[in-house]
Design a protein around this motif. Structure first.
Motif, PDB file in Angstrom:
ATOM      1  N   MET A   1       0.873  -1.034   0.065  1.00  0.00           N
ATOM      2  CA  MET A   1       0.021  -0.110   0.254  1.00  0.00           C
ATOM      3  C   MET A   1       0.997   1.203  -0.045  1.00  0.00           C
TER       4      MET A   1
ATOM      5  N   ARG B   1       0.910   4.058  -2.871  1.00  0.00           N
ATOM      6  CA  ARG B   1       0.816   5.420  -2.686  1.00  0.00           C
ATOM      7  C   ARG B   1       2.109   6.627  -3.189  1.00  0.00           C
TER       8      ARG B   1
ATOM      9  N   VAL C   1      -4.404   5.457   0.192  1.00  0.00           N
ATOM     10  CA  VAL C   1      -4.615   3.978  -0.088  1.00  0.00           C
ATOM     11  C   VAL C   1      -5.394   3.291   1.259  1.00  0.00           C
TER      12      VAL C   1
ATOM     13  N   ASN D   1      -8.663  -0.059  -1.802  1.00  0.00           N
ATOM     14  CA  ASN D   1      -8.956   1.203  -2.614  1.00  0.00           C
ATOM     15  C   ASN D   1      -8.135   2.277  -3.028  1.00  0.00           C
ATOM     16  N   VAL D   2      -8.055   3.070  -3.990  1.00  0.00           N
ATOM     17  CA  VAL D   2      -7.300   4.179  -3.961  1.00  0.00           C
ATOM     18  C   VAL D   2      -8.346   5.417  -4.272  1.00  0.00           C
TER      19      VAL D   2
ATOM     20  N   TYR E   1      -4.030   4.203 -12.335  1.00  0.00           N
ATOM     21  CA  TYR E   1      -4.035   3.397 -10.797  1.00  0.00           C
ATOM     22  C   TYR E   1      -4.691   2.089 -10.988  1.00  0.00           C
TER      23      TYR E   1
ATOM     24  N   LEU F   1      -3.428  -1.089  -8.997  1.00  0.00           N
ATOM     25  CA  LEU F   1      -4.178  -1.561  -7.924  1.00  0.00           C
ATOM     26  C   LEU F   1      -4.603  -3.092  -8.051  1.00  0.00           C
TER      27      LEU F   1
END
Length: 262
Positions: free
Chosen positions: A100, A104, A114, A230-231, A247, A251
């Motif tokens: 994560m 980011r 994130v 998630n982002v 992204y 992801l």
């Protein structure tokens, strides 16, 4: 009351007293330091006599602390111990942190946040976060809650949740009204469709009007749990096009890496 009162008649293995005790603990909301028996009664719909027996028992078990001078109760360290034991057991959370952080930091947008979360009833609870390095209004922390049916993370979890489990979740939604259940089912169908088409679920202003995000499910290979990753970020800085073209692929790779490395 959050549990279905009909369950006692439908399921002979359902322990109503235990359910009621847990509902007392769930009465505490953000900002609540103490509550009274009247507060518990109002929030659960249970008679005050029943509440008195429940709060007495929870005090004896060290999950509540009573202040007899003013007739209030606060959560004790016993509740925190349960919570932190749960987080300590979350190998998924620890394993995800590195991935994560990289997601980011390596991306082009410093306003990205994130997060990893897990479904509970009709909510998603954040287990780990990597917050934006910029000063933004979106500040999500471990323990923050999102609506299951109207957030990208919640939809991503629902999209791969077995049908039997989804029916149980719809039952929780039904407790808030038939229209809430109908909306939940509608959101679920849309989530399944979007995930099948794109491999992720989106939330552009659906949870909060000023927040955009996309999310994917993460599968725990050891116990079959499904998490959401998630982002996202403030809509004025994080646009749908960038999320989908930059992204989304990253992801998906992170979600796969977390699952494989379990």
């Amino acid at each position: 009351m959050d549990f279905d009162p009909d369950l006692e008649g439908k399921d002979r293995n359902f322990v109503t007293a235990l359910a009621r005790g847990l509902e007392i603990l769930r009465c505490f909301r953000r900002g609540d330091m103490t509550l009274t028996n009247s507060d518990f009664s109002e929030r659960t719909g249970l008679p005050k006599a029943t509440i008195s027996r429940l709060t007495h028992t929870l005090c004896e078990l060290d999950y509540l602390v009573a202040d007899s001078r003013v007739g209030t109760y606060r959560l004790s360290a016993g509740v925190l111990r349960l919570g932190f034991s749960r987080l300590a057991a979350m190998e998924m959370r620890d394993r995800a942190k590195h991935e994560m952080h990289a997601l980011r930091m390596d991306g082009p947008n410093p306003f990205i946040t994130v997060a990893l979360g897990e479904q509970h009833r009709t909510e998603v609870i954040y287990l780990a976060t990597e917050s934006s390095t910029e000063e933004v209004t979106l500040q999500m922390r471990v323990g923050s809650r999102l609506p299951l049916f109207h957030s990208a993370m919640g939809k991503a979890i629902l999209a791969v949740t077995p049908e039997e489990r989804c029916e149980q979740i719809f039952g929780f939604a039904r407790m808030d009204g038939a229209e809430v259940e109908a909306d939940a089912r509608k959101q679920y169908k849309e989530a399944v469709s979007e995930y099948a088409a794109k491999g992720y679920c989106s939330g552009y202003g659906s949870w909060r009007s000023d927040v955009n995000g996309i999310a994917v499910p993460v599968h725990s290979l050891s116990d079959g749990r499904v998490y959401g990753l998630n982002v996202g970020g403030p809509s004025y800085r994080v646009k749908p096009k960038q999320l989908e073209t930059v992204y989304a692929e990253r992801l998906l790779k992170v979600a796969e890496a977390i699952s494989i490395n379990e």
